[in-house]
Design an enzyme around this catalytic site. Structure first.
Site, PDB file in Angstrom:
ATOM      1  CG  ASP A 353      -0.599 -12.046 -19.873  1.00  0.00           C
ATOM      2  OD1 ASP A 353      -0.362 -11.992 -21.082  1.00  0.00           O
ATOM      3  OD2 ASP A 353      -1.699 -11.754 -19.384  1.00  0.00           O
ATOM      4  CE  LYS A 354       0.100  -5.975 -24.024  1.00  0.00           C
ATOM      5  NZ  LYS A 354      -1.053  -5.151 -23.617  1.00  0.00           N
ATOM      6  CB  THR A 355      -3.576  -7.970 -21.483  1.00  0.00           C
ATOM      7  OG1 THR A 355      -2.927  -7.692 -22.716  1.00  0.00           O
ATOM      8  CG2 THR A 355      -4.879  -7.229 -21.405  1.00  0.00           C
ATOM      9  CD  GLU A 464     -10.848   2.054 -33.108  1.00  0.00           C
ATOM     10  OE1 GLU A 464     -11.695   1.481 -33.790  1.00  0.00           O
ATOM     11  OE2 GLU A 464     -10.204   3.034 -33.500  1.00  0.00           O
ATOM     12  CG  PHE A 506      -6.099  -1.988 -37.230  1.00  0.00           C
ATOM     13  CD1 PHE A 506      -5.166  -0.973 -37.327  1.00  0.00           C
ATOM     14  CD2 PHE A 506      -5.707  -3.203 -36.686  1.00  0.00           C
ATOM     15  CE1 PHE A 506      -3.863  -1.166 -36.886  1.00  0.00           C
ATOM     16  CE2 PHE A 506      -4.404  -3.404 -36.242  1.00  0.00           C
ATOM     17  CZ  PHE A 506      -3.484  -2.369 -36.345  1.00  0.00           C
ATOM     18  CG  ASP A 641      -2.291  -6.733 -27.105  1.00  0.00           C
ATOM     19  OD1 ASP A 641      -2.771  -6.571 -28.238  1.00  0.00           O
ATOM     20  OD2 ASP A 641      -2.702  -6.149 -26.097  1.00  0.00           O
ATOM     21  CG  ASP A 751      -1.540 -15.635 -18.937  1.00  0.00           C
ATOM     22  OD1 ASP A 751      -0.919 -15.524 -20.005  1.00  0.00           O
ATOM     23  OD2 ASP A 751      -2.238 -14.722 -18.456  1.00  0.00           O
TER      24      ASP A 751
END
Length: 1009
Positions: A353-355, A464, A506, A641, A751
């Protein structure tokens, strides 16, 4: 007279005969009980005996308590290990199910356990508390009538999601009024879609009845975390009907590849047992009741199948788990499944996984680029001084000489450029400052005074927040915001009031966001916009530096945003607003018409700056991924993501090396597009692949085989916008297509499916709960610990178990070969060579400790294993335990068993009864010497085990007079015969080992020499 005659003992002349007696059973009876000796028997005085005699009992039983001990021990060890793991799992589940929540009832608020929550309950969830069940959002304590939700444990997205309560219930004066109204929610059947929901809310007791449509914006899914305020929701789904649970595959009982290989070898040994038994009966020409003889031989040669193998391996796994937990270099590591530590030594694909796994999910502002000048972390004080100069210097420059005036003017121009850029960043966002006080100050008072110590920023994206925190650090602080206005504080403590006229949020498709604001002090209307370089390049005025600098910053692993502005006159804005409102009211093609109106503004905008934000990687992620790559492990990143973010992290973490190209797979929606894109990808070589979940689904639907074949050839693969079930599907496809072992690493609830589907699941204990780490086979606290877990512990576990299993097989085959030789010499008789305690003691107290001590062996130091990950690559071929090594050990066993048995038969001279003593002692010594030959790095416990086993055997000889002649073993004849047999059985193997290490050394020996 006769009374005075003394009693004389009757003595027999010792019989010497070189031939076996008539019937080997008689001979064996002597053999089993030692050499029969003459005796003197006193009449009426049994206590006056000069030796021990057998008890006068008839015993036709075949087995005794000790016979069943090994089998019982095998079952007990396996059952206890599984039971301990199941109890641990139960305790973890109980901890999760016992979390306390507040339930609204007619009697007020009552505490309720998570496991007792039912459909229809009204549940209060506090800020930073996990949502316990799938709910519809009814009320919030937030003034703006909405709340933010952290969903990274559900879908892997770092952006906070905005959720809206049901309007009808939000308008009620208090939460208690929810119980006073007659209302219900109609909801669709439970399904796995976490991004969509259909339902209606109806209030019956109003006139007329109120009915509101419900969508995903009104939901609070279980596993998400409330990020702002306190919310009240009504429970819709519980237990196995939860969206998060339906996206999780059922936990399967994992059986390691190593165990399957050992089972395969055991089946071969069983086949050998049947063949040997049939051969023995065939050599008897199937005489008499031959089918009974087959059964007798099957029992006689049952040692071929090593019962103790399962016990040794299970106990070995317990030792490996203990060693992993005790490793100070990877503190906090937990082994939740002790059945598969060997899997860690043979991983070919790592899916991460990334985050929260590779990254810390903490954004840091790194770069501000204005085209002619760039400011990094070390020069932010210059930006600050420019901002200060704008707001603190008087508007009129004091008169001065010509030279200094020019310098001041240039400096002023740079200051105004910096100021414009910082102001744009401070205004173009969806961040809301919230004031929280822990009882020290009144919250309303803190909000009124804009107190810095109480302010926190809330936004749907951590990027942000990072940008707004940076503008605060250089002097422009966002201190207030609501639906229609925004307040900035300058370095001179002035408050700039701005009216928000329009916000264009966005979206994944537009890749940009915009805002139109009016400065209350000057009346100026400005349109600010920021977005990805690919879309902004066509919106801003022509320049010659944007593309090049964006590329440079992206190569540094920064997330790049292009910031631009456009000043509007009142007339321009009024014209735009009229068209915008008209477009929003249209029924047909509304989104297209709205986009067209906005695009009319997005032309010839003034390029202000580029911003570079970095998602902080976890400690030592780059060297860890480098180590894994050198070890021959291919790394795939599966994340929920966005594509740009995932690509950025892949570059930043060096998952994709600097000299590798990246092929971004275009968004495909049908078979034809997928076919064209796959052909385009096929032409690329040594190229990392980046693909979105939607495109992946289309490819797997029509071209599963072709896609997986191409993807498996890639050095790295990044899958973004992946649903939890998709992650598990990719793992499953990799296993099916390649047949290689997979390891999945993750930290979130999204996950869990991937972790449970993989051959070896590793959970990272992140900030966002322990759902992944509880579902995993191994739990670590940081991603960098994975390197040591695989390179050191995985490698050692696999090599040790391979050596241990082959040695246990060798130990069993040795004694079976001796039995076969013995039966062959004595006319294929189905009588045992060793009986009673000898056969049990052989595989327990005499050889158990030295053989088991192989679980402490290691070929190289852990530092060397980490330094040379290429050593791990050797294991991927499965050489430590293969048919080749198995065959070598079978040949060694046959050679040694035959040597010992034939040696004992040749050297026994005339004393048949001494064959047992000679052969059994030679066998024990051979096993101890073979353990010493197998060991590569001596541990003090190994030495203790060898000496202890030898001491146990020597000491036990005193009690084994029933099987071994105690007087004979003390003679010199016994000692030299045993020494010669042992030397012949072991010396050739020692010579072969020396020659092999001399002329064809293994890779690890080159590093240790």
């Amino acid at each position: 007279m006769t009374d005075s005659i003394p009693l004389q003992p009757v003595r027999h002349k010792k019989r010497v005969d070189s031939r076996p007696r008539a019937g080997c059973c008689e001979w064996l009876r002597c053999c089993g009980g030692g050499e029969p000796r003459p005796r003197t028997v006193w009449l009426g005085h049994p206590e006056k005996r000069d030796q021990r005699y057998p008890r006068n009992v008839i015993n036709n039983q075949k087995y005794n308590f000790f016979t069943f001990l090994p089998g019982g021990f095998v079952l007990a060890v396996t059952i206890i290990r599984e039971a301990v793991e199941e109890i641990r799992c139960y305790i973890r589940d109980k901890e999760m199910n016992s979390q306390i929540y507040s339930r609204l009832t007619s009697r007020g608020t009552v505490k309720v356990k998570s496991s007792n929550i039912q459909v229809g309950d009204l549940i209060l969830v506090e800020k930073n508390q996990r949502v316990p069940a799938d709910m519809i959002f009814l009320r919030t304590s937030e003034k703006n009538g909405s709340c933010f939700l952290r969903t990274d444990q559900l879908d892997g997205e770092t952006d906070w999601k905005l959720r809206l309560p049901v309007a009808c219930t939000q308008r009620l004066p208090t939460a208690a009024d929810l119980l006073q109204i007659r209302s219900y929610v109609y909801a669709e059947e439970p399904n796995i879609d976490i991004h969509n929901f259909l339902g209606t809310f109806t209030r019956e007791d109003s006139d007329p009845p109120i009915s509101e449509s419900l969508s995903i914006e009104n939901t609070l899914w279980a596993g998400t975390v409330i990020a702002s305020g306190t919310v009240v929701g009504v429970v819709l789904y519980t237990g196995r009907e939860l969206r998060s649970v339906m996206n999780t595959s059922d936990p399967r009982s994992k059986i390691g590849l190593f165990d399957l290989e050992v089972n395969c070898l055991t089946k071969i040994l069983f086949g050998a047992l049947v063949v040997v038994s049939l051969v023995m009966v065939a050599l008897q020409h199937f005489a008499g009741r031959w089918y009974l003889q087959i059964i007798r031989f099957l029992l006689l040669f049952s040692n071929i199948i090593p019962i103790s193998l399962r016990v040794n391996l299970d106990m070995g796994k317990i030792v490996y788990s203990w060693v992993i937990r005790r490793d100070s270099k990877i503190p906090g590591t937990v082994v939740r499944s002790s059945t598969i530590p060997e899997q860690l030594g043979r991983i070919s694909y790592l899916l991460t996984d990334k985050t929260g796994t590779l990254t810390q999910n903490e954004m840091v502002f790194k770069r501000l680029h204005l085209g002619t000048v760039a400011y990094g972390l070390d020069s932010m004080d210059e930006v600050q001084s420019h901002i200060f100069s704008i707001y603190t210097q008087p508007s009129q420059d004091p008169p001065a000489q010509k030279g200094p005036t020019v310098t001041t003017k240039v400096r002023r121009t740079m200051s105004s450029r910096v100021h414009e850029a910082v102001k744009a960043i401070a205004l173009c966002h969806n961040v809301t400052p919230v004031y929280e006080c822990n009882g020290v100050t009144d919250q309303a008072e803190a909000e009124k005074q804009f107190e810095d110590s109480c302010r926190v920023y809330q936004a749907s994206s951590p990027d942000e927040v990072a940008l707004v925190q940076w503008t605060e650090s250089v002097g422009l602080t966002l201190v207030g915001r609501d639906q229609s206005s925004m307040q900035l504080r300058t370095p001179g403590d002035q408050i700039l009031n701005l009216t928000i006229l329009q916000v264009f949020p966005f979206t994944y498709e537009s890749k940009r966001m915009g805002i139109i604001v009016r400065d209350e002090s000057t009346g100026e209307i400005t349109f600010y916009m920021k977005g990805a370089d690919v879309v902004m390049a066509g919106i801003v005025q022509y320049n010659d530096w944007l593309e090049e600098e964006c590329g440079n910053m992206a190569r540094e692993g920064l997330r790049v945003l292009v910031v631009a502005k456009k000043s509007l006159t009142e007339e321009q804005y009024q014209d735009f607003e009229a068209r915008y409102v008209q477009a929003k009211l249209s029924v047909h093609d509304r989104s297209l018409k709205v986009a067209t109106v906005i695009e009319s503004l997005e032309m010839e905008m003034e390029l202000l700056c580029l911003t570079g934000v970095e998602d902080q990687l976890q400690a030592d992620v780059r060297p860890t991924l480098e180590t894994l790559r050198n070890a021959g492990i291919k790394v795939w990143m599966l994340t929920g993501d966005k594509l740009e973010t995932a690509t950025c992290t892949a570059k930043n973490a060096h998952l994709v090396t600097r000299n590798q190209d990246i092929h971004v797979f275009r968004l495909v929606t049908n078979r034809g597009e997928a076919h064209l894109e796959l052909n385009a990808f096929r032409r690329k070589h040594d190229c990392a692949l980046v693909i979105s979940g939607d495109s992946l689904e289309v490819c797997l639907k029509y071209y599963e085989y072709e896609f997986m074949e191409l993807a498996c050839q890639c050095p790295a693969v990044v899958c973004c916008r992946c649903a939890p079930t998709q992650k598990a599907q990719i793992v499953r496809l990799l296993q099916e297509r390649t047949g290689k072992l997979t390891c999945a690493v993750g930290d979130g609830g999204n996950d869990v499916s991937m972790i449970q589907e993989s051959d070896c699941g590793v959970g990272v204990e992140g900030k966002e709960g322990k759902q992944a780490s509880l579902a995993a086979d191994f739990s670590i606290t940081q991603f960098k610990h994975l390197g040591r877990l695989l390179m050191v512990h995985g490698r050692n576990s696999y090599k040790r178990s391979a050596a241990l299993s082959q040695f246990v097989i060798h130990r069993s085959l040795c004694i079976s070969t001796m039995q076969a030789v013995f039966s062959s010499v004595f006319y294929f008789a189905s009588v045992p060579l060793y009986q009673g305690f000898l056969i049990i003691g052989y595989s327990t107290i005499y050889t158990m400790f030295p053989v088991f001590s192989l679980v402490l062996d290691k070929d190289v130091k852990s530092e060397v294993a980490m330094l040379y990950p290429e050593l791990y690559k050797d294991l991927l071929k499965g050489r430590p335990l293969s048919y080749k090594t198995f065959l070598i050990w079978v040949l060694i066993s046959i050679y040694q068993g035959s040597t010992i048995m034939y040696g004992a038969l040749l050297l026994f001279e005339s004393e048949f009864v001494h064959i047992v003593a000679i052969s059994f002692t030679s066998l024990i010594l051979t096993e101890l010497l073979m353990v010493a030959l197998t060991i590569q790095t001596w541990h003090w416990l190994m030495t203790v085990a060898e000496l202890l086993s030898l001491a146990c055997y020597i000491a036990s000889l005193v009690f084994l007079h029933e099987f071994i002649d105690v007087y004979f073993i003390a003679t010199l004849s016994f000692l030299w015969k045993v020494s010669v047999i042992t030397l012949v059985s072991c010396l050739p193997l020692y010579v072969l080992k020396y020659l092999r290490r001399r002329f064809s050394p293994p890779s690890y020996s080159k590093l240790t020499s």
